[in-house]
Design a protein around this motif. Structure first.
Motif, PDB file in Angstrom:
ATOM      1  N   LYS A   1       0.689  -1.416   0.196  1.00  0.00           N
ATOM      2  CA  LYS A   1       0.066  -0.253  -0.383  1.00  0.00           C
ATOM      3  C   LYS A   1       1.171   1.293   0.106  1.00  0.00           C
ATOM      4  N   VAL A   2       0.584   1.804  -0.487  1.00  0.00           N
ATOM      5  CA  VAL A   2       1.339   3.807  -1.015  1.00  0.00           C
ATOM      6  C   VAL A   2       0.228   4.678  -0.480  1.00  0.00           C
ATOM      7  N   ALA A   3       1.102   5.499  -0.443  1.00  0.00           N
ATOM      8  CA  ALA A   3       0.482   6.604   0.062  1.00  0.00           C
ATOM      9  C   ALA A   3       1.132   8.459  -0.572  1.00  0.00           C
ATOM     10  N   VAL A   4       0.695   8.787  -1.865  1.00  0.00           N
ATOM     11  CA  VAL A   4       0.640   9.745  -2.325  1.00  0.00           C
ATOM     12  C   VAL A   4       0.816  11.284  -2.278  1.00  0.00           C
ATOM     13  N   LEU A   5       1.661  11.922  -1.639  1.00  0.00           N
ATOM     14  CA  LEU A   5       1.553  13.228  -1.162  1.00  0.00           C
ATOM     15  C   LEU A   5       1.979  14.751  -2.658  1.00  0.00           C
TER      16      LEU A   5
ATOM     17  N   ALA B   1       2.977   3.364  -9.767  1.00  0.00           N
ATOM     18  CA  ALA B   1       2.651   2.412  -8.468  1.00  0.00           C
ATOM     19  C   ALA B   1       1.823   1.567  -9.135  1.00  0.00           C
ATOM     20  N   LYS B   2       0.591   1.866  -9.816  1.00  0.00           N
ATOM     21  CA  LYS B   2      -0.354   1.036 -10.205  1.00  0.00           C
ATOM     22  C   LYS B   2       0.092  -0.189 -11.014  1.00  0.00           C
ATOM     23  N   ALA B   3       0.879   0.286 -11.782  1.00  0.00           N
ATOM     24  CA  ALA B   3       1.242  -0.729 -13.149  1.00  0.00           C
ATOM     25  C   ALA B   3       2.641  -1.191 -12.102  1.00  0.00           C
ATOM     26  N   GLN B   4       2.822  -1.353 -11.201  1.00  0.00           N
ATOM     27  CA  GLN B   4       4.249  -2.526 -10.552  1.00  0.00           C
ATOM     28  C   GLN B   4       2.837  -3.856  -9.101  1.00  0.00           C
ATOM     29  N   GLY B   5       1.632  -3.088  -9.942  1.00  0.00           N
ATOM     30  CA  GLY B   5       0.688  -3.842  -8.526  1.00  0.00           C
ATOM     31  C   GLY B   5       0.772  -3.488  -7.648  1.00  0.00           C
ATOM     32  N   LEU B   6       0.393  -2.373  -7.684  1.00  0.00           N
ATOM     33  CA  LEU B   6       0.726  -1.263  -5.911  1.00  0.00           C
ATOM     34  C   LEU B   6      -0.581  -1.029  -5.862  1.00  0.00           C
ATOM     35  N   SER B   7      -1.244  -0.504  -4.817  1.00  0.00           N
ATOM     36  CA  SER B   7      -2.032  -0.062  -3.838  1.00  0.00           C
ATOM     37  C   SER B   7      -2.625   1.338  -3.515  1.00  0.00           C
ATOM     38  N   VAL B   8      -2.685   2.544  -4.483  1.00  0.00           N
ATOM     39  CA  VAL B   8      -2.340   3.879  -4.095  1.00  0.00           C
ATOM     40  C   VAL B   8      -3.850   4.019  -2.560  1.00  0.00           C
TER      41      VAL B   8
ATOM     42  N   VAL C   1       0.262   2.896   5.316  1.00  0.00           N
ATOM     43  CA  VAL C   1       0.797   2.093   4.611  1.00  0.00           C
ATOM     44  C   VAL C   1       2.518   1.650   4.228  1.00  0.00           C
ATOM     45  N   ASP C   2       2.589   1.127   3.254  1.00  0.00           N
ATOM     46  CA  ASP C   2       4.042   1.258   3.911  1.00  0.00           C
ATOM     47  C   ASP C   2       5.672   1.843   3.049  1.00  0.00           C
ATOM     48  N   LEU C   3       4.743   2.798   2.129  1.00  0.00           N
ATOM     49  CA  LEU C   3       5.317   3.281   1.564  1.00  0.00           C
ATOM     50  C   LEU C   3       4.812   4.681   1.423  1.00  0.00           C
TER      51      LEU C   3
END
Lengths: 261, 386, 324, 304
Positions: B164-168, B187-194, B219-221
């Protein structure tokens, strides 16, 4: 010399019905009712703080009444905006003179003709209102002539002496083309010669413009001499009303004035 | 009548321009933000350009003739940039311009240089559409799309369990807005969820709201697109409030100005770099050495890009001079020739090997992902990750 | 909304709001006395932070005279750097106060003594702000300076509360700023309501003309006000800088606009109003839902617009009645 | 010719800023301190930039050719008038500094909205704005800004001598007395506000191609204060004041360019000194002390 006596058959031009104004707990004007007949010179007297100016403000829309009605020529004008009331024909002067001090005497008188002229933004800018402008200008000169200030038309109103400012304010109020003229202490700050002339002047103006006049004044001889009828206010209450002689004899009036001394 | 007047005036101007000879010394214009709140970036560019001037004049100038840089402050706004450009073009009679600092300023002033046929090299304009402004507009600052994916891949290499990713991102900064788009796609292309997208302003200092939203999303990123001051504060507040996972900083955070802001909390951030002081090439190492000598720290990307801008101009001028001496050109022709030469050449720069496509877009071979290692609360280094 | 989310929003709002409030205190003080908005306040706020930084950390040549001052040779309970920092903070704030005094003498008093249009003071103070900001830029550049992490000793950087499964967090610096702004509010309130100086200040604010007739030297008290405002601004600037670093010469200026919203919302010239206004705006911003976070910046101004239409005197201001 | 090439942009900028100063002067004529102009300026610019670059307007651009530009000005003016009415009617109940603050809030809200819409290009803004009438050099914009300035000055001079102009002045002098003399305050305050808004909107629409690009940084608080400085430094009681103030203050940082690092410091000092020593603004230096006594026009008496 003497004014035509108000004919009882005619409708009153102004009718106050229970006009009341409270500021917080203070009753500045309480349940005041009276009629003013066309052509009358109607005096309003009373000690300082009696509510005279507040009553004028209620009548001209500057202060909304807490309750009560004001009828002007039979029409309910209570709660109308000041400019609406002015446009209907109620012109006034102010106790603490509110001229447009930074503008010339001529301008002051021109501005008050606003309601009786029509030119909009475009007409004014594109030059479509030349005839109207010419008339406004001419009338302003006439009115300044009337109050004896035409020779100083270009001077800023703020530079005038107290007495001249009072006269200019009257000219400005007349420019509105009013049916009723409300004068708030027109003699204040005038010397005795000026005061003397004022009576004649007000009578003359009434006749010339077919006016009804209401006047607040402290100077008792002037009031007695000038007015057809007088109303007396004390602590916001109407305590007496009638012709000058009877009011002068009224014990409540005497008490109010003596008590106030 | 009016049209005729216009035409005759324009013709007069053209003929006047044609008549101008190139004056010695050859001058190159630098128009960046030396004042206003953009000056933090502009001042680094001034330093980079000055170093280039000193270095290339020390190594022979333009085939033996020294050249001169003329600086005109653009301030932070569009009108100031146009004024700076006009001064450089008409009064200082430069052969080309390196600048301006912001993309918005470039959109305003570059068309003017283009119509005057004066070559412009954007040192830090990364928004979409800059090289397309005109034939005379090119840039050495790579658009973000290229840099961002590498950083995400690196993060996954370091911690394959990331889900799971947080974007700022800084919503009022043109660069950050386009960068974050690339980050989110990657991030989406790498299969991560934003899990959450948070916006802020580059002028913000307090990020508690954004940080608590991030903490709440578990999240972990965290991926940040912003500039040094805001980005640094964001990192600091993330760490102070207890975020433990990996952080990726966008290209705007690629500056040692970040270090004083987040201090020890900067440690471990992955940075997407268009420039790395660690790049091995001799050109870069010379530049880094010079910079360290003078400023006691590693050169920031903005300085390196401005340096590169000047270098590209100088090397192109050297080539032209070899064919036909510069003092025999008239100014207008030289500007046109310089533009052609800039686009045609290949350059070994602190940014690595650089060339341009037909539109003036930079072809930069090397992009880097570095990880910050802090020595103490103020000093740190960008450690190159393969 | 979950309870933890609610608590977190309140904490966030109060912490952001106290930064706004601490900026606005000195801002509104000058308005309360002179009825003018001092656009140079943001620059004084910034200057205070630079002064303290110079004294405490020292990179601009003075070389941190106070860096190693140790008032507690046997070890301070808070950590060795704290006393030096506090001393630097006080001196830095006094210097900022003196800058305020200079601004009053050079840019405001000549206008006042002439009875000029109060709006001109706006332009004049804008000029002062331009001078100060660019002077800072000229002298120390646009770089970012940060206070060392241990200026407040070895406190934990944040408080983390566990509420069931969820977390509620707040930064220690934010608590300090909140507490200090409350303390400054109380001191200022005491100063203004209880002391002789305060009474004279209020008299000057009510009616400068009468005050001078009563023998109060208006100019002197205006000078005190500017000193106080500058002192508060400098103190506030430093405190905020310990939280966020000094982000260049425009550091304080960026609060100027938000500060306007704060002091109007609280009531122009009302000192408790500055604190209430700051915290209300902070809370309003904190409660903006995440999907509308882009519009967060507009919240303060939307509030400002609404309050002006509904209650122009602000939350704690007094209504002015126009006399006919 | 070199002079035009080099200073043309600056000269046009001076006219443009003078016009923006004037946009504050209209509400001020009616005694209203409004700082809303940057909001309408930004709106006008966005309208021109959108009509000039957005694909949706491509057919219109094709069919109108250069006539699209006057249309942009018209649309910008009309849109500013509409927004001016919406904002002005509630806001103009406020007086003095409170109105100024409300209008600042309006500008800021508009800025944040522009930053967030996609039609305005977000943070990057809109770029590649087409040039009107085949303009190439910046100085050529004098052909549109110049006539606008002349028109606006003529308009203002005529307005000041008209019935509406007198109504504005009476409100500036004493709103309450004006009301009692039959001048409707709200109507004329809103009218003055809207005239200023329309002017700022049109200037914005002309400025988008002038600056080649448009973004949310065009309408800011800083601009509000800058325009106020134009009016106060130039002189707020005469239409030449804002024009002169705008032109000179816009030129100042450029004139000071040779001072390099010192230029903005000196710029600030000039602001301080000017506000201290030019109480009537720059035009106060030129104004004749006392007007000649008015002469009564030779007309026949108008019978009452």
């Amino acid at each position: 010399m003497s004014a035509p006596a108000p004919s009882p058959a005619r409708e009153p031009v102004l009718r106050a019905e229970g006009l009341t104004r409270r500021f917080g707990g203070l009753v500045a004007v309480g349940d005041v009712s009276f009629d003013v007949m066309p052509g009358e010179i109607f005096g309003l007297i009373g000690p300082n703080g009696a509510g005279k100016t507040t009553l004028f403000n209620l009548m001209t829309g500057l202060t909304p009444p807490s309750s009560g009605r004001l009828r002007f020529e039979g029409r309910d004008v209570t709660g109308l905006a000041p400019h609406r009331i002015a446009t209907l024909g109620l012109g006034r002067t102010f106790q603490n003179i509110r001229l447009f001090r930074g503008l010339s005497a001529l301008e002051n008188v021109k501005i008050a003709q606003h309601a009786r002229t029509r030119a909009g933004l475009l007409a004014g800018v594109l030059g479509g209102a030349r005839e109207e402008e010419r008339q406004v200008e001419a009338r302003a000169w006439d009115l300044l002539d009337l109050v004896g200030l035409a020779n100083r038309a270009g001077e800023d109103a703020g530079n005038f002496s107290y007495g001249d400012q009072r006269r200019l304010e009257i000219a400005r109020a007349l420019a509105l083309d009013p049916k009723v003229l409300l004068l708030d202490e027109p003699a204040a700050g005038m010397n005795s010669a000026e005061k003397h002339g004022l009576t004649e002047f007000i009578r003359d103006v009434r006749a010339r413009f077919d006016l009804t006049v209401m006047v607040i004044e402290h100077h008792v001889p002037l009031v007695m001499n000038l007015c057809d009828r007088i109303a007396v206010l004390n602590f916001g209450q109407l305590i007496a009303m009638g012709d000058p002689a009877s009011v002068q004899r009224d014990p409540k009036v005497i008490e109010a004035y003596l008590g106030a001394e | 009548m009016k049209r005729a007047l216009l035409v005759s005036l324009s013709l007069g101007l053209m003929s006047a321009a044609v008549a101008q000879k190139v004056e010695a010394p050859i001058t190159i214009g630098v128009a960046v933000a030396q004042t206003s709140n953009v000056a933090l970036l502009g001042q680094e560019q001034v330093i980079g350009a000055r170093l280039a001037e000193k270095f290339f004049n020390a190594t022979g100038g333009i085939n033996g003739t020294p050249f001169k840089l003329v600086f005109q402050d653009t301030g932070g706004d569009e009108a100031g940039t146009i004024n700076a450009f006009q001064n450089l073009i008409n009064k200082d009679r430069v052969v080309g311009i390196v600048g301006p600092t912001l993309s918005q300023q470039a959109f305003s002033a570059d068309p003017i240089a283009d119509r005057a046929k004066v070559p412009v090299l954007g040192p830090s304009n990364t928004a979409k559409g800059i090289p397309q402004i005109g034939d005379f507009i090119a840039r050495v600052s790579a658009p973000v799309a290229v840099v961002a994916p590498n950083a995400v891949k690196q993060a996954l290499k370091l911690d394959p369990k990331i889900k799971k990713v947080a974007v700022l991102y800084a919503q009022n900064d043109a660069f950050s807005v386009s960068e974050t788009g690339t980050f989110q796609e990657t991030a989406k292309a790498q299969g991560l969820s934003v899990s959450t997208v948070q916006k802020f302003q580059t002028t913000d200092t307090d990020f508690t709201t954004q940080v608590t939203a991030v903490l709440g999303a578990d999240v972990d990123l965290v991926i940040i697109s912003g500039l040094a001051a805001d980005g640094g504060n964001l990192v600091k507040q993330l760490r102070q409030l207890g975020y433990k996972g990996l952080i990726i900083g966008g290209n705007g955070l690629n500056t040692s100005n970040l270090f004083p802001v987040c201090g020890r909390d900067c440690d471990g951030i992955l940075i997407a770099q268009a420039y790395s002081p660690a790049l091995a090439g001799s050109v870069n190492q010379l530049f880094v050495k010079e910079y360290r000598n003078q400023y006691k720290k590693d050169p920031p990307q903005f300085a390196a890009q401005a340096y590169t801008g000047v270098q590209v101009m100088v090397e192109a001028l050297r080539k032209i001079d070899k064919k036909k001496k510069l003092d025999t050109w008239n100014l207008a022709d030289l500007r046109v020739e310089l533009n052609k030469q800039i686009l045609a050449g290949k350059y070994k720069t602190p940014l690595g090997d650089v060339s341009f496509d037909r539109e003036g877009e930079v072809n930069q071979k090397d992009f880097y992902v570095a990880q910050i290692k802090m020595k103490d609360a103020k000093n740190g280094t960008f450690v190159f990750l393969k | 909304m979950e309870l933890t989310q609610f608590i977190q929003n309140v904490l966030n709002g109060v912490s952001i709001g106290s930064v706004y409030a601490i900026f606005a205190l000195g801002y509104t003080l000058i308005f309360s006395i002179l009825g003018i908005i001092n656009f140079a306040h943001g620059a004084v706020f910034t200057l205070g932070a630079y002064f303290t930084y110079t004294l405490a950390v020292g990179q601009f040549g003075i070389n941190g005279l106070l860096k190693n001052v140790d008032l507690f040779p046997n070890g301070s309970p808070l950590g060795s750097s704290v006393p030096g920092f506090v001393l630097a903070l006080l001196i830095g704030s006094v210097l900022a106060g003196l800058v305020g005094v200079v601004i009053e003498r050079l840019a405001f008093r000549p206008l006042r003594s002439r009875g000029a249009d109060p709006l001109l003071a706006l332009v004049s103070s804008l000029g002062v702000a331009l001078v100060l900001v660019n002077l800072i830029q000229y002298l120390v550049g646009a770089e970012i300076y940060s206070f060392p992490a241990d200026v407040y000793g070895n406190l934990k950087p944040a408080l983390v509360l566990h509420v069931g499964e969820k977390l509620v967090v707040i930064r220690t610096v934010q608590i300090i700023i909140f507490v200090v702004s409350m303390i400054m509010l109380i001191i200022l309130g005491y100063l203004i309501s209880r002391t002789k100086i305060g009474k004279a200040l209020r008299a000057v604010a009510e009616n400068p003309g009468t005050s001078s007739l009563l023998g109060i030297s208006v100019d002197r008290y205006v000078l005190y006000t500017f000193f106080l405002s500058g002192f508060l601004g400098g103190l506030a600037g430093t405190l905020v800088a310990t939280s966020f670093g000094i982000a260049g010469p425009y550091f304080g200026v960026t609060y100027g606009l938000k500060g306007l919203a704060v002091i109007v919302l609280g009531g122009l010239g009302s000192i408790p109003g500055a604190v209430v206004g700051g915290i209300v705006i902070g809370l309003a911003e904190a409660f903006v839902p995440a999907e509308y976070s882009a519009y967060k910046e507009a919240v303060a101004f939307a509030l400002l617009f609404v309050i002006l239409l509904v209650r122009p005197q602000g939350l704690l201001g007094r209504a002015l009645v126009q006399k006919v | 010719m070199d002079f035009l090439q080099n200073y043309g942009f600056l000269i046009v900028t001076m006219i443009q800023q003078g016009l923006l100063g004037l946009s504050l002067y209209f509400p001020l004529m009616a005694g209203q301190l409004s700082l809303a102009s940057p909001g309408f300026y930004a709106l006008g610019g966005y309208i021109a930039a959108i009509m000039g670059t957005n694909a949706a307007f491509a057919p219109l651009r094709e069919s109108l050719g250069s006539w699209i530009f006057p249309l942009e000005w018209l649309v910008a003016g009309v849109a500013s008038a509409a927004l001016g009415l919406i904002v002005g009617v509630p806001a103009l109940r406020l007086r003095g500094i409170y109105l100024a603050l409300a209008t600042i809030a309006f500008v800021e809200i508009l800025r944040v909205v522009a930053l967030n819409l996609s039609v305005t290009g977000g943070a990057v803004g809109l770029f590649g704005v087409p040039q009107p009438f085949g303009f190439v050099d910046r100085w050529q914009y004098v052909w549109i800004f110049g006539p606008l300035l002349v028109l606006v000055l003529l308009f203002t001079a005529r307005l000041e001598r008209s019935r509406v102009g007198r109504a504005f002045r009476s409100l500036r002098e004493d709103e309450l007395a004006a009301d009692a003399m039959g001048v409707p305050p709200t109507r004329y305050k809103v009218m003055a506000f809207v005239i200023g808004a329309v002017l700022a909107g049109i200037v914005g629409a002309m400025s988008a191609p002038f600056l080649n690009t448009w973004n949310a940084r065009q309408g800011t608080f800083d601009a509000s204060i800058a325009y106020l400085a134009y009016v106060l430094i130039g002189g707020s009681r005469n239409m030449w004041g804002p024009v002169l103030g705008g032109a000179l203050l816009a030129a100042l940082p450029e004139v000071l360019r040779p001072l390099q690092d010192w230029r903005l410091i000196i710029n600030g000092l000039v602001l301080v000194v000017a506000s201290l020593y030019l109480p009537q603004g720059l035009v106060g230096l030129f104004r004749r002390r006392r007007a000649a006594p008015l002469a009564r026009p030779a007309t026949q008496e108008v019978a009452k």
